[in-house]
Design a protein around this motif. Structure first.
Motif, mmCIF file in Angstrom:
data_model
loop_
_atom_site.group_PDB
_atom_site.id
_atom_site.type_symbol
_atom_site.label_atom_id
_atom_site.label_comp_id
_atom_site.label_asym_id
_atom_site.label_seq_id
_atom_site.Cartn_x
_atom_site.Cartn_y
_atom_site.Cartn_z
ATOM 1 N N THR A 42 -6.652 8.247 -8.441
ATOM 2 C CA THR A 42 -5.251 8.095 -8.828
ATOM 3 C C THR A 42 -4.433 7.438 -7.721
ATOM 4 N N ILE A 43 -4.976 7.402 -6.512
ATOM 5 C CA ILE A 43 -4.252 6.773 -5.411
ATOM 6 C C ILE A 43 -4.879 5.412 -5.167
ATOM 7 N N LYS A 44 -4.093 4.398 -5.326
ATOM 8 C CA LYS A 44 -4.584 3.046 -5.131
ATOM 9 C C LYS A 44 -3.649 2.359 -4.140
ATOM 10 N N SER A 45 -4.228 1.716 -3.169
ATOM 11 C CA SER A 45 -3.391 1.025 -2.197
ATOM 12 C C SER A 45 -3.211 -0.448 -2.572
ATOM 13 N N ASP A 46 -4.081 -0.944 -3.420
ATOM 14 C CA ASP A 46 -3.897 -2.310 -3.902
ATOM 15 C C ASP A 46 -4.399 -2.377 -5.333
ATOM 16 N N TRP A 47 -3.861 -3.294 -6.092
ATOM 17 C CA TRP A 47 -4.220 -3.410 -7.497
ATOM 18 C C TRP A 47 -3.978 -4.829 -7.959
ATOM 19 N N ALA A 48 -4.627 -5.157 -9.035
ATOM 20 C CA ALA A 48 -4.443 -6.476 -9.636
ATOM 21 C C ALA A 48 -3.876 -6.275 -11.028
ATOM 22 N N TYR A 49 -3.250 -7.280 -11.538
ATOM 23 C CA TYR A 49 -2.713 -7.170 -12.880
ATOM 24 C C TYR A 49 -2.994 -8.460 -13.636
ATOM 25 N N GLU A 77 3.491 10.386 3.222
ATOM 26 C CA GLU A 77 4.945 10.412 3.052
ATOM 27 C C GLU A 77 5.322 10.705 1.600
ATOM 28 N N LEU A 78 4.589 10.099 0.673
ATOM 29 C CA LEU A 78 4.864 10.317 -0.744
ATOM 30 C C LEU A 78 4.584 11.771 -1.128
ATOM 31 N N MET A 79 3.484 12.305 -0.647
ATOM 32 C CA MET A 79 3.141 13.691 -0.953
ATOM 33 C C MET A 79 4.200 14.637 -0.369
ATOM 34 N N SER A 80 4.669 14.377 0.821
ATOM 35 C CA SER A 80 5.715 15.214 1.433
ATOM 36 C C SER A 80 7.000 15.147 0.616
ATOM 37 N N PHE A 81 7.338 13.943 0.146
ATOM 38 C CA PHE A 81 8.521 13.776 -0.693
ATOM 39 C C PHE A 81 8.396 14.614 -1.961
ATOM 40 N N PHE A 82 7.260 14.500 -2.660
ATOM 41 C CA PHE A 82 7.047 15.270 -3.879
ATOM 42 C C PHE A 82 7.144 16.768 -3.598
ATOM 43 N N GLN A 83 6.530 17.219 -2.499
ATOM 44 C CA GLN A 83 6.543 18.648 -2.181
ATOM 45 C C GLN A 83 7.958 19.119 -1.854
ATOM 46 N N SER A 84 8.747 18.288 -1.191
ATOM 47 C CA SER A 84 10.103 18.709 -0.811
ATOM 48 C C SER A 84 10.996 18.919 -2.032
ATOM 49 N N TYR A 85 10.663 18.277 -3.145
ATOM 50 C CA TYR A 85 11.440 18.434 -4.383
ATOM 51 C C TYR A 85 10.694 19.261 -5.434
ATOM 52 N N PRO A 115 0.834 -1.215 0.000
ATOM 53 C CA PRO A 115 0.000 0.000 0.000
ATOM 54 C C PRO A 115 0.866 1.262 0.000
ATOM 55 N N THR A 116 0.393 2.277 -0.711
ATOM 56 C CA THR A 116 1.112 3.546 -0.806
ATOM 57 C C THR A 116 0.979 4.309 0.511
ATOM 58 N N LYS A 117 2.096 4.832 0.994
ATOM 59 C CA LYS A 117 2.083 5.704 2.171
ATOM 60 C C LYS A 117 1.879 7.119 1.646
ATOM 61 N N THR A 118 0.616 7.464 1.441
ATOM 62 C CA THR A 118 0.225 8.664 0.722
ATOM 63 C C THR A 118 0.833 9.935 1.312
ATOM 64 N N LEU A 120 7.878 18.859 -6.832
ATOM 65 C CA LEU A 120 7.262 18.048 -7.890
ATOM 66 C C LEU A 120 5.743 18.206 -7.796
ATOM 67 N N HIS A 121 5.298 19.432 -8.040
ATOM 68 C CA HIS A 121 3.900 19.784 -7.842
ATOM 69 C C HIS A 121 2.955 19.042 -8.789
ATOM 70 N N VAL A 122 3.449 18.687 -9.967
ATOM 71 C CA VAL A 122 2.617 17.954 -10.919
ATOM 72 C C VAL A 122 2.171 16.626 -10.298
ATOM 73 N N PHE A 123 3.094 15.956 -9.599
ATOM 74 C CA PHE A 123 2.761 14.671 -8.986
ATOM 75 C C PHE A 123 1.821 14.849 -7.792
ATOM 76 N N VAL A 124 2.016 15.928 -7.043
ATOM 77 C CA VAL A 124 1.120 16.217 -5.920
ATOM 78 C C VAL A 124 -0.289 16.425 -6.452
ATOM 79 N N LYS A 125 -0.397 17.183 -7.536
ATOM 80 C CA LYS A 125 -1.717 17.439 -8.128
ATOM 81 C C LYS A 125 -2.376 16.139 -8.586
ATOM 82 N N LYS A 126 -1.586 15.258 -9.204
ATOM 83 C CA LYS A 126 -2.144 13.976 -9.655
ATOM 84 C C LYS A 126 -2.634 13.148 -8.475
ATOM 85 N N MET A 127 -1.916 13.225 -7.354
ATOM 86 C CA MET A 127 -2.338 12.466 -6.179
ATOM 87 C C MET A 127 -3.658 12.984 -5.632
ATOM 88 N N GLU A 128 -3.916 14.274 -5.817
ATOM 89 C CA GLU A 128 -5.139 14.877 -5.309
ATOM 90 C C GLU A 128 -6.345 14.581 -6.185
#
Length: 177
Positions: A164-171, A142-150, A137-140, A152-160
């Motif tokens: 777009t945020i999935k904690s589990d998925w099948a393939y 923590e990931l958002m803080s990482f993107f903001q610290s660098y 599962p994504t640690k949402t 990477l606003h485009v990725f923060v926007k996509k997370m919002e």
């Protein structure tokens, strides 16, 4: 492992070999150009190692790769067919006539820097083996803080954006086109 890469990024053509096939997606995902060593050579008359030098010579504005001014794909392919490598082109730069030769002499440093920028590092040491990897599962936050610290606003926007945020998925493995 036999590896199939699907992307629209031509930079990945440098990875093509007997075990790695790159499938370039065109027109969304309606067309797929499949590149193995044989089809890569048939298309570009270059090997996968030369694809690094091709990009080093011609540059790529979308990736901020400068290359040598005035050198496009056709000129870069012609040079590589004659001299085989960027280093060999640079070793013979004074033999190349006209404005092209002048640009190569003047911008040799850009070509070498470009080569460093475009070369994908395939020697990264990984502690885990492929069979040990699992999706967690994504640690949402923590990931958002990482993107903001660098910044990477485009990725923060996509997370919002919803869905777009999935904690589990099948393939599903797809084995044909």
């Amino acid at each position: 492992f036999d590896v199939e890469i699907f992307s629209s990024d031509r930079d990945l053509l440098q990875l093509v070999d007997d075990k790695i096939t790159v499938n370039l997606l065109k027109k969304g995902m309606k067309e797929v150009a499949r590149f193995d060593p044989k089809s890569l050579f048939e298309t570009y008359e270059l090997t996968h190692e030369q694809m690094i030098d091709l990009k080093s010579l011609m540059g790529d504005p979308s990736d901020n790769i400068p290359g040598i001014p005035g050198v496009g794909e056709k000129t870069a392919i012609k040079l590589l067919k004659e001299y085989q490598t960027l280093e060999n082109i640079l070793a013979h730069k004074h033999e190349i006539k006209g404005k092209l030769g002048e640009n190569i002499v003047e911008h040799e440093n850009l070509a070498l820097m470009s080569k460093d920028l475009v070369t994908i590092d395939c020697d990264a040491k990984l502690e885990e083996k492929a069979y040990q990897l699992e999706v967690k599962p994504t640690k949402t936050n923590e990931l958002m803080s990482f993107f903001q610290s660098y910044d990477l606003h485009v990725f923060v926007k996509k997370m919002e954006e919803p869905d777009t945020i999935k904690s589990d998925w099948a393939y599903e493995e797809i084995t044909d086109e």
